[in-house]
Write a protein that holds these residues in place. Sequence first.
Motif, short mmCIF file in Angstrom:
data_model
loop_
_atom_site.label_atom_id
_atom_site.label_comp_id
_atom_site.label_asym_id
_atom_site.label_seq_id
_atom_site.Cartn_x
_atom_site.Cartn_y
_atom_site.Cartn_z
N LEU A 124 -9.12 -8.81 15.15
CA LEU A 124 -7.93 -8.45 14.38
C LEU A 124 -8.33 -7.42 13.56
O LEU A 124 -9.31 -7.00 13.04
CB LEU A 124 -7.86 -9.76 13.36
CG LEU A 124 -6.58 -9.58 12.70
CD1 LEU A 124 -5.17 -9.50 13.36
CD2 LEU A 124 -6.52 -10.80 11.40
N LEU A 125 -7.13 -6.38 13.78
CA LEU A 125 -7.42 -5.09 13.10
C LEU A 125 -6.36 -4.79 12.02
O LEU A 125 -5.03 -5.09 12.47
CB LEU A 125 -7.39 -3.81 13.91
CG LEU A 125 -8.64 -3.79 15.07
CD1 LEU A 125 -8.42 -2.32 15.91
CD2 LEU A 125 -9.93 -3.73 14.36
N GLY A 126 -6.35 -4.69 10.65
CA GLY A 126 -5.40 -4.26 9.93
C GLY A 126 -5.31 -2.72 9.77
O GLY A 126 -6.14 -2.29 9.04
N ASN A 127 -4.53 -2.26 10.36
CA ASN A 127 -4.32 -0.66 10.29
C ASN A 127 -3.72 0.09 9.13
O ASN A 127 -2.96 -0.86 8.70
CB ASN A 127 -3.91 -0.20 11.83
CG ASN A 127 -4.29 1.45 12.14
OD1 ASN A 127 -5.30 1.76 11.78
ND2 ASN A 127 -3.35 1.96 12.74
N GLU A 182 -3.15 2.90 0.75
CA GLU A 182 -3.19 1.87 -0.13
C GLU A 182 -1.80 1.57 -1.08
O GLU A 182 -1.55 0.56 -1.45
CB GLU A 182 -4.27 2.26 -1.13
CG GLU A 182 -4.83 1.26 -1.91
CD GLU A 182 -5.49 0.07 -0.89
OE1 GLU A 182 -4.78 -1.04 -1.25
OE2 GLU A 182 -6.24 -0.04 0.04
N ASP A 183 -1.06 2.79 -1.31
CA ASP A 183 0.11 2.61 -2.07
C ASP A 183 1.07 2.08 -1.73
O ASP A 183 2.10 1.58 -2.16
CB ASP A 183 0.74 4.28 -2.62
CG ASP A 183 0.69 4.88 -1.38
OD1 ASP A 183 0.12 4.95 -0.41
OD2 ASP A 183 1.65 6.06 -1.53
N ILE A 228 -1.00 -2.98 7.57
CA ILE A 228 -1.03 -3.40 6.21
C ILE A 228 0.20 -3.09 5.50
O ILE A 228 0.30 -3.79 4.14
CB ILE A 228 -2.40 -3.12 5.54
CG1 ILE A 228 -2.39 -1.51 5.36
CG2 ILE A 228 -3.57 -3.61 6.21
CD1 ILE A 228 -3.02 -1.14 4.02
N SER A 229 1.04 -2.13 5.91
CA SER A 229 2.05 -2.02 5.03
C SER A 229 3.36 -2.40 5.60
O SER A 229 4.62 -2.23 5.27
CB SER A 229 2.41 -0.44 5.01
OG SER A 229 2.62 0.21 6.24
N GLU A 258 -10.36 -3.76 8.60
CA GLU A 258 -9.29 -2.77 8.28
C GLU A 258 -9.42 -1.39 8.70
O GLU A 258 -10.65 -1.14 8.52
CB GLU A 258 -9.05 -2.85 6.67
CG GLU A 258 -8.29 -4.16 6.25
CD GLU A 258 -7.65 -4.04 5.02
OE1 GLU A 258 -6.75 -4.73 4.72
OE2 GLU A 258 -7.90 -3.24 4.19
N THR A 259 -8.67 -0.81 9.41
CA THR A 259 -8.88 0.22 9.80
C THR A 259 -7.89 1.45 9.50
O THR A 259 -6.78 1.06 8.87
CB THR A 259 -9.00 0.33 11.47
OG1 THR A 259 -7.57 -0.23 11.81
CG2 THR A 259 -9.82 -0.64 11.96
#
Lengths: 183, 201
Positions: B119-122, B127-128, B91-92, B150-151
């Motif tokens: 689908l996995l958003g690891n 969060e920052d 996710i980053s 989301e993992t």
Amino acid sequence: VEGREEGSGVPAFEKDPLELTVEDVYDISYVIGKDLLKVSRVGAEVSDLQFKIVRVLEMFEIMVNRYNLSLEELRMERDNWKEELGRVVAEGSNGNIIGPDKLVIDLKDPNRPRFTMQELKEVLQERNQLKAQLLLAQEELQLYKSGVMPQPQQNMENPPSDPPLTTEESIEHKDEKTTIQKL
Amino acid sequence: MAKKTYDLLFKLLLIGDSGVGKTCVLFRFSDDAFNTTFISTIGIDFKIKTVELQGKKIKLQIWDTAGQERFHTITTSYYRGAMGIMLVYDISNAKSFENISKWLRNIDEHANEDVERMLLGNKCDMEDKRIVPKAKGEQIAREHGIRFFETSAKANINIEKAFLTLAEDILRKTPVKEPNSENVDISTGGGVTGWKTKCCS
């Protein structure tokens, strides 16, 4: 009328011959032509010389013209080569002077790539198979230790096999085991 | 008679860009641990974990692939045996999200047609540093009709849930004969053969 003074006053006469332009040749022709007109009024016998001079001036014009064109061509060619050289040198410093999609390998580098993808694939397959067998052996040992399994028994089912055979093999092994267990 | 340690064997596969945390996701699930040092996976590796679903012991053989393009030929040869595929992005990392369509194409090209996808958003603990909004992940998953979580392997968020959900989805479409309580092995054989017939016919 003032031709004499003009003749020596034309800058083209003072120039370095290698820097002459066609325009300079025209200036020279103009001046000589004016002088010739004066002379021809004096006697008609100079007309033959007049033609020769005109012819020489024409040749002069062609030569200067050709010389300047060649010079320009050479300059352009030189600039092209300079550019090409700069490009090759820049590529050379990037390490792919032998062309795109090619890589230079330093034979003295102990970490240089030297195995093929196929070799890596085989090694990984063998590693994974051995790992699977170890896991199975550990599992069996655990069962054996805990007393669930009365005696060590052949249990070769499901080693992670080569990818293309995965399904087939595991089924074969399974069938095998089922048969053994039925007995 | 030897007691069998599991009833069904499911083969899963983890794919996605290099560095999104596939190995960490798997390590969290199999060993319930996390390691911050990044070691790029060489080609392909696997781990085994047995779970229990609907009273069945299911052995999960989870293949962990290298995300790097240079291992592409090795990793794609493992798609075909997979019954479930987890596509992981970070996710980053915007690029890893953009590449989802590329990975989905790889699945279409190399995997079984009825493979279960997820689908996995690891790295959702970071969060920052988030660049990909959760909604975008949900949207692309919806567009392709696949599940999404989301993992975080580091914070242990949704890891087990994701694996168990994938296993359940596979179990749901695995035709299993009503188990004869006296002989587990026959039903197992039937189940696997049934799956084979389904995927290879």
